[in-house]
Design an enzyme around this catalytic site. Structure first.
Site, PDB file in Angstrom:
ATOM      1  N   ASP A   1      -6.533   6.123  12.205  1.00  0.00           N
ATOM      2  CA  ASP A   1      -5.792   6.461  12.285  1.00  0.00           C
ATOM      3  C   ASP A   1      -5.514   7.978  11.708  1.00  0.00           C
ATOM      4  O   ASP A   1      -4.368   8.642  11.159  1.00  0.00           O
ATOM      5  CB  ASP A   1      -4.398   6.172  11.621  1.00  0.00           C
ATOM      6  CG  ASP A   1      -4.081   4.821  12.344  1.00  0.00           C
ATOM      7  OD1 ASP A   1      -3.948   4.802  13.591  1.00  0.00           O
ATOM      8  OD2 ASP A   1      -3.883   3.675  12.147  1.00  0.00           O
TER       9      ASP A   1
ATOM     10  N   ARG B   1       0.854   7.004  16.938  1.00  0.00           N
ATOM     11  CA  ARG B   1       0.869   7.683  15.850  1.00  0.00           C
ATOM     12  C   ARG B   1       1.461   9.044  16.095  1.00  0.00           C
ATOM     13  O   ARG B   1       2.190   9.773  15.236  1.00  0.00           O
ATOM     14  CB  ARG B   1      -0.327   7.906  15.548  1.00  0.00           C
ATOM     15  CG  ARG B   1      -1.344   6.721  14.957  1.00  0.00           C
ATOM     16  CD  ARG B   1      -0.497   5.949  14.465  1.00  0.00           C
ATOM     17  NE  ARG B   1      -1.011   4.653  13.632  1.00  0.00           N
ATOM     18  CZ  ARG B   1      -0.699   4.007  13.350  1.00  0.00           C
ATOM     19  NH1 ARG B   1       1.130   3.230  13.761  1.00  0.00           N
ATOM     20  NH2 ARG B   1      -1.532   2.160  12.761  1.00  0.00           N
TER      21      ARG B   1
ATOM     22  N   SER C   1      -6.051  -7.524   7.992  1.00  0.00           N
ATOM     23  CA  SER C   1      -5.286  -6.046   8.556  1.00  0.00           C
ATOM     24  C   SER C   1      -4.342  -6.297   9.458  1.00  0.00           C
ATOM     25  O   SER C   1      -5.004  -6.812   9.928  1.00  0.00           O
ATOM     26  CB  SER C   1      -5.712  -5.409   7.698  1.00  0.00           C
ATOM     27  OG  SER C   1      -5.345  -3.768   8.396  1.00  0.00           O
TER      28      SER C   1
ATOM     29  N   ASP D   1       1.347  -1.631  -0.371  1.00  0.00           N
ATOM     30  CA  ASP D   1      -0.278  -0.046  -0.005  1.00  0.00           C
ATOM     31  C   ASP D   1       0.850   1.634   0.095  1.00  0.00           C
ATOM     32  O   ASP D   1       1.164   1.913  -0.800  1.00  0.00           O
ATOM     33  CB  ASP D   1      -0.807   0.132   0.997  1.00  0.00           C
ATOM     34  CG  ASP D   1      -2.021  -0.699   1.033  1.00  0.00           C
ATOM     35  OD1 ASP D   1      -2.412  -1.941   0.498  1.00  0.00           O
ATOM     36  OD2 ASP D   1      -3.117  -1.031   1.736  1.00  0.00           O
TER      37      ASP D   1
END
Length: 416
Positions: free
Chosen positions: A135, A106, A189, A24
């Site tokens: 996110d 993050r 995922s 990705d």
């Protein structure tokens, strides 16, 4: 005057991309080059995800990124010391269960994205988060808090590559290597760092169905864990763990060791349906082996070193603190205000906790500290030599019962 980030912005000349080296983000890298004709700088953070990161360098070079524009950094110590440990001082759990493993990573990634952008004179940063998840919010709120003028590019909200088939077609058209196992639909995922793994999507999307055991990657099944319990001792100083079984360790080493204990004993599995900040509910499978041991131990040492009033107030503040982290407000003034209060509460949270590890459970079985507020002299059922006068309790109860008695008297009177 503060400019609106919703207004049209000039095409960026340099973009720093949060780059994993996977399919990705490799597609995003090429898309940025073709869509904007810009120079791309890649940043790959080692947060303890357990993967070899040098392939990300080779993939970036293959896609035309100059060696000086490829950043791969080991941030494990900073991650645990400056983000994980402060969060654990609060015993933070979102919706009472989730230990915030993805959420807390993050702000650090965003911090380095913005710093690298400044180093290179870049005018934008980019991430691979989708438009459905949390996110995107976390990355972008952190970036704007650190640089209000930064431009953020979120390809998943811009491009028309809305399916796995289209992504693979784009990859093949642009000669982006595709691992053979990526040509089909991935079963789920995964996001990972030193604190946890998070698995979502595909085989996990029906919350009525039990998660397949192969989803779990960091722990043995509790039923297959050793039949003999194991005991470990964790030493704390001002709320942070500093040693295991008497051996002093760095923050990242402490968490790594606790992860191994948790893995062995099947500790830290969580199947959760949570409320995302963007509005929908999602189902995730989380594994936080070391963190689950740590929060149990931290509460254990707090139980003998923290005053009741301070502890209860901190427990009241915790849900708000956890929600701020989950929603992406690490760099907000309200999170910093709460952190200051939490850190002050930890001044005497120093001592040692003994933990029993057995079949998926971590339980405190002993705790001791020079800072302890526990007084056996006062609490004993044996002779206390006058340390506590039990007759004092009668007046205490009478005063606290007075308003309740007055209410009862009123209710009895008006009911006639």
């Amino acid at each position: 005057m503060l400019s609106s980030n919703t207004a049209p912005q000039a095409a960026p000349k340099k973009v720093v991309l949060a780059y994993s080296g996977g399919l990705d983000t490799s597609i995003i890298l090429k898309w940025l080059q073709t869509e904007y004709g810009c120079e791309v700088i890649t940043f790959t953070a080692d947060l303890g995800q357990g993967e070899e990161l040098e392939p990300a360098r080779k993939k970036a070079e293959l896609l035309g990124i100059k060696p000086e524009n490829i950043h791969i950094e080991d941030l494990r110590e900073e991650f645990v010391r400056d983000f994980v440990f402060p969060m654990f001082r609060a015993n933070a759990q979102y919706e009472g269960l989730y230990l915030l493993g993805t959420s807390i990573a993050r702000p650090l990634i965003s911090k380095r994205l913005v710093e690298i952008a400044a180093e290179h004179g870049a005018d934008a940063v980019s991430h691979g988060a989708t438009g459905k998840g949390n996110d995107q919010v976390r990355f972008e709120l952190a970036a704007y808090a650190l640089n209000p003028d930064i431009q953020v590019i979120a390809p998943w909200r811009e491009w028309d590559l809305g399916s796995r088939t289209k992504l693979l077609e784009f990859a093949e058209q642009n000669q982006i290597p595709i691992a053979k196992d990526k040509r089909g639909e991935a079963p789920f995922s995964v996001d990972a760092n030193l604190l946890h793994t998070s698995s979502e999507g595909k085989v996990l999307e029906d919350p009525a169905e039990d998660a397949p055991d192969y989803v779990y990657q960091r722990s043995v099944h509790p039923e297959d864990a050793p039949n003999t319990p194991e005991f470990i001792e964790i030493e704390f100083e001002k709320g942070d763990p500093i040693a295991i079984n008497g051996e002093k360790m760095s923050p990242a080493t402490v968490l790594t060791e606790l992860n191994e204990y948790g893995r062995k004993h099947g500790i830290g599995r969580l199947d959760l349906v949570e409320g995302r900040y963007v509005g929908m509910k999602s189902r995730g499978i989380y594994e936080t082996p070391g963190g689950t041991i740590l929060i149990e131990a931290h509460r254990g040492i707090e139980s003998i070193t923290m005053d009741r009033g301070a502890m209860h107030l901190k427990d009241e503040l915790m849900p708000k603190y956890a929600e701020l982290i989950y929603n992406g407000y690490w760099y907000s003034p309200e999170r910093e205000m709460l952190q200051a209060a939490i850190d002050l509460s930890q001044e005497h949270v120093t001592g040692t906790v003994r933990i029993k590890l057995y079949k998926g459970l971590a339980r405190v079985v002993g705790r001791w500290s020079d800072h302890s507020l526990y007084s056996e002299e006062h609490v004993t059922f044996e002779e206390d030599m006058g340390a506590y006068d039990q007759t004092d309790a009668a007046g205490f109860i009478q005063l606290n019962a007075l308003r309740l008695r007055l209410i009862a008297m009123r209710n009895k009177r008006v009911a006639k």
